[in-house]
Design an enzyme around this catalytic site. Structure first.
Site, PDB file in Angstrom:
ATOM      1  N   HIS A 112       0.732  -1.062   0.243  1.00  0.00           N
ATOM      2  CA  HIS A 112      -0.459  -0.402   0.377  1.00  0.00           C
ATOM      3  C   HIS A 112       0.487   1.384  -0.169  1.00  0.00           C
ATOM      4  CE1 HIS A 112      -2.704   2.714   0.849  1.00  0.00           C
ATOM      5  NE2 HIS A 112      -2.618   3.608   2.563  1.00  0.00           N
TER       6      HIS A 112
ATOM      7  N   HIS B 118       3.827   6.689   5.655  1.00  0.00           N
ATOM      8  CA  HIS B 118       2.877   7.794   5.981  1.00  0.00           C
ATOM      9  C   HIS B 118       1.701   6.728   7.159  1.00  0.00           C
ATOM     10  CE1 HIS B 118       0.431   5.691   2.852  1.00  0.00           C
ATOM     11  NE2 HIS B 118      -0.637   5.396   3.555  1.00  0.00           N
TER      12      HIS B 118
ATOM     13  N   GLU C  93       0.756   4.851  12.759  1.00  0.00           N
ATOM     14  CA  GLU C  93       0.037   4.067  13.117  1.00  0.00           C
ATOM     15  C   GLU C  93      -0.488   2.596  13.260  1.00  0.00           C
ATOM     16  OE1 GLU C  93      -4.699   4.246  11.352  1.00  0.00           O
ATOM     17  OE2 GLU C  93      -3.445   4.804  10.276  1.00  0.00           O
ATOM     18  N   ASP C  94       0.486   2.062  11.952  1.00  0.00           N
ATOM     19  CA  ASP C  94       0.059   0.373  12.383  1.00  0.00           C
ATOM     20  C   ASP C  94       0.918  -0.523  12.636  1.00  0.00           C
ATOM     21  OD1 ASP C  94      -2.569   0.921  10.843  1.00  0.00           O
ATOM     22  OD2 ASP C  94      -1.473   1.481   9.134  1.00  0.00           O
TER      23      ASP C  94
ATOM     24  N   ASP D  44      -3.002   8.538  -1.018  1.00  0.00           N
ATOM     25  CA  ASP D  44      -3.262   7.414  -0.161  1.00  0.00           C
ATOM     26  C   ASP D  44      -4.946   6.864  -0.413  1.00  0.00           C
ATOM     27  OD1 ASP D  44      -3.358   5.608   2.196  1.00  0.00           O
ATOM     28  OD2 ASP D  44      -4.136   7.050   3.618  1.00  0.00           O
TER      29      ASP D  44
ATOM     30  N   ASP E 177     -25.101  18.289 -22.782  1.00  0.00           N
ATOM     31  CA  ASP E 177     -22.914  18.670 -22.764  1.00  0.00           C
ATOM     32  C   ASP E 177     -22.914  17.423 -22.582  1.00  0.00           C
ATOM     33  OD1 ASP E 177     -23.915  18.730 -19.968  1.00  0.00           O
ATOM     34  OD2 ASP E 177     -22.962  20.430 -19.843  1.00  0.00           O
TER      35      ASP E 177
END
Length: 718
Positions: free
Chosen positions: A48, A72, A76-77, A139, A260
């Site tokens: 990712h 990034h 967090e992970d 992301d 259009d």
């Protein structure tokens, strides 16, 4: 999965000064940190951040941004921390990663609050460095590309709605239309798959009906321009399904009514060539009125530049044509990212240089809670634009439907707070007047003016709404504070105690409140009782020492000193407020609604707002007006249809004054050559007094109709 040397080569292809060592360290750090983690698809999690970095290389971003993309998610992970990133990569990379890191650990009450709080903090981070937003958008784009791996449809729909409401508008505000289009397309697939399938099927059918239409039109336009000495590239494109879906939803029209669906772009070397190409197209084909926009002369707030026009083209079909230079074309697709290609190193880091972002920061400063900020931010991001001018010729971009009050707040918050009137193109107009493209607006101010609660019913910009709401809330707090002080002063006198600021300061400390001001405010709102304050201030206080007394009452707009009402079922000392939505006056049939932290709101029994409490009988309180004689005045709102002729305002004011009333406010929401609608606030003693004034008005030859109305606009019978 992109390999380490391949990523470096991708960056080196457009940046000869690539920091290869930085990218290699970030690659290895992230790969080790994520280890054996898997995504919902079963792929290694490290794939990712690699894909996010790959998306950013297509925008030709610098090495710091690519390294941030790789890192990034590690905070967090994984077990990695910001200090570790600071030590390994320096403070700038650490700041970028910290700005992008999801704030999922915030524990708030609701999903909407959590989302709003994240967006608020995200804005503050990206205002310092716009690259935070670029990484976050990449992301989100990769997450949307792989969203089908999430099994729960409701979760996919929620993520898609968030993408449509937050990330796609942010991409549009940065001018990154290619990324915005893909986000919207992917989101619609999950948000409304049936609509996506239906629109895609119709587009395919349209192409099958005339497979050579696009190619033939491109060739016709290219030859036309070449014959007239303009060297240009011409491209055709089918409208995106999301764009079609949104237009059908907004205009409530069917697919067949769209004119259009097919559009064409003419791309030329220089800006002067744009206008030459425009002249050729307009000389050859009939122009459809109202469909011409020159965003080169006046760019959009996201710096988008192009000329848009619609003509009756070959085969007598409406033809949308966009004309721009090659540089404008790249900026239209990549927005702020294109600056790295054309103006590398010229300060694109600083996000607050963008006017729209500064407006969001202003809204953030004026919003007291995250959900308010989220609501007002959506208003600021979603609306189409009109461009107006100050008397000095400065351009003020505003959303469609913006009013003179919105314009005033766009100039400056203090101008908005003090505005009393407006001139549009040198002609006096009501403050609620909607502005059009090219209007010159002059705002008239007065130091005695303050924002009106009624302005909230017609302003459309988030900046104006948040500023008005903040002012009114501060005013209410001041009123609550004064009411609370009056209540505790009375309670002290009633129980034989001497009131003093020192005693109340001590009581606030005992109750663990910040100061006496907070104590007064809570007391005025009904969140504290007088007994609780007296117990904290005077340890020997006994409740049975109290004598009976009646609660004070005050209106939302102005405190009323002296009026009292009889109440059953409510403890003495509770704050009461006459609701501004229906403006009860003495003699009306009334009912009370308990509002936590606000005391009891008093409504007329006919008030439409009461329907919201039908299923909450525990909040209803039986109340009635006390029959004592008093000199207090109440405010009722009247709506009149009056003849548009000289002297009518004097006639109305004279009728009210001769009958012992007073006009405290007046607005004219509608006007035509024969009649206009007038809304007036009339101060009266009670309902009989109001009926007398209304009967006298109906006799006047200048008045064709008079009704009492609610603030909501619903007519009520007098």
């Amino acid at each position: 999965m992109i390999r380490q040397f391949e990523l470096v080569d991708l960056v080196r292809a457009y940046d000869k000064n690539v920091d290869e060592a930085l990218l290699n360290r970030a690659y290895v750090f992230a790969m080790k940190a994520h280890g054996t983690q898997k995504r919902a698809s079963g792929d290694p999690y490290f794939s990712h951040p690699l894909e996010v970095a790959g998306i950013l290389t297509s925008m030709k971003l610098d090495s710091d941004t690519i390294a941030t993309a790789l890192l990034h998610d590690v905070v967090e992970d994984t077990v990695a921390t910001i200090p570790e990133i600071d030590e390994a990569f320096g403070p700038k990379i650490a700041e970028l990663v910290d700005g992008v890191t999801k704030l999922s650990k915030i524990e708030l009450q609701t999903e909407s609050v959590r989302q709003a709080e994240n967006f608020r903090k995200f804005l503050l981070a990206m205002s310092n460095d716009i690259r935070v937003l670029l990484v976050k958008l990449a992301d989100r784009l990769h997450n949307m590309r792989t969203l089908f791996h999430i099994k729960k449809r409701e979760k996919r729909r929620r993520i898609s709605l968030e993408t449509l409401e937050i990330y796609a508008p942010l991409a549009e505000r940065l001018g990154m239309n290619e990324l915005k289009d893909e986000l919207q397309h992917l989101a619609l697939e999950h948000f409304d798959p049936e609509a996506m399938e239906a629109i895609t099927t119709r587009l395919n059918y349209l192409i099958e009906q005339d497979p050579y239409l696009e190619k033939e039109t491109i060739e016709t336009l290219r030859n036309l321009l070449r014959e007239n000495g303009v060297d240009a590239e011409v491209y055709g494109r089918i409208k995106k399904p999301y764009s079609i879906w949104r237009k059908m939803e907004n205009r409530k029209i069917e697919f067949e009514q769209l004119s259009d669906v097919l559009a064409f772009r003419i791309v030329v070397p220089e800006a002067a060539d744009c206008y030459k190409a425009l002249g050729i197209v307009h000389q050859t084909y009939s122009v459809i009125p109202g469909r011409f926009k020159d965003y080169i002369s006046i760019p959009k707030p996201n710096f988008y530049r192009s000329i848009h026009t619609t003509v009756i083209g070959p085969n007598k079909r409406p033809l949308e044509v966009q004309i721009r230079t090659f540089e404008m074309h790249d900026e239209a697709d990549y927005g702020v990212a294109a600056h790295w290609q054309y103006k590398q190193g010229t300060g694109v880091e600083n996000g607050s240089q963008y006017r729209w972002m500064q407006e969001l920061l202003d809204i953030n400063a004026q919003s007291d809670d995250a959900e308010d900020f989220m609501e007002h931010s959506k208003l600021a991001m979603f609306k189409d634009q009109v461009f107006c001018y100050t008397p000095k010729g400065e351009i003020v971009p505003l959303p469609k439907g913006a009013t003179c009050v919105d314009f005033a707040y766009a100039v400056h918050t203090e101008v908005g707070n003090r505005c009393v009137g407006a001139k549009v193109n040198s002609r006096m107009v009501p403050l609620r007047n909607k502005l059009q493209n090219g209007d010159q607006v002059e705002i008239l101010t007065s130091k005695d003016q303050t924002p009106s609660q009624r302005w909230q019913s017609f302003v459309v910009t988030g900046r104006a709404r948040s500023a008005i709401k903040r002012y009114i809330k501060n005013k209410e707090y001041a009123e609550y504070s004064q009411l609370g002080r009056n209540l505790i002063e009375r309670a002290c006198r009633r129980n034989g105690y001497e009131f003093s600021e020192t005693v109340i300061d001590d009581a606030a400390k005992v109750m663990k409140l910040d100061d006496a001001e907070m104590l007064y405010t809570y007391l005025g709102q009904g969140a504290l009782s007088e007994d609780a304050v007296l117990r904290s201030a005077f340890p020997g206080f006994q409740e049975d020492k109290r004598s009976d007394a009646l609660p004070l009452v005050h209106q939302d707009d102005e405190a009323i000193s002296g009026d009292v009402i009889s109440v059953s079922g409510i403890k003495e000392g509770t704050a009461f407020h006459l609701s501004s939505c229906c403006s009860p006056i003495k003699g009306d049939r009334i009912i009370g609604i308990k509002r936590p932290g606000q005391g009891v709101q008093i409504h007329r029994t006919e008030c439409p707002e009461l329907a919201a409490f039908d299923e909450m009988p525990e909040l209803w309180v039986d109340i009635g007006w006390k029959t004592n004689e008093d000199d207090d005045f109440y405010v009722a709102l009247l709506s009149l249809d009056v003849v548009n002729q000289r002297g009518v305002l004097a006639e109305i004011a004279s009728i009210v004054a001769k009958n012992g009333g007073n006009v405290s406010n007046l607005i004219i929401p509608e006007r035509d050559p024969e009649f206009y609608v007038m809304h007036i606030d009339v101060e009266v003693r009670d309902d009989e007094h109001l009926k007398t004034i209304m009967r006298t008005m109906r006799i006047s030859k200048l008045v064709s109709r008079v009704d009492r109305i609610n603030r909501l606009g619903d007519k009520e019978t007098a």
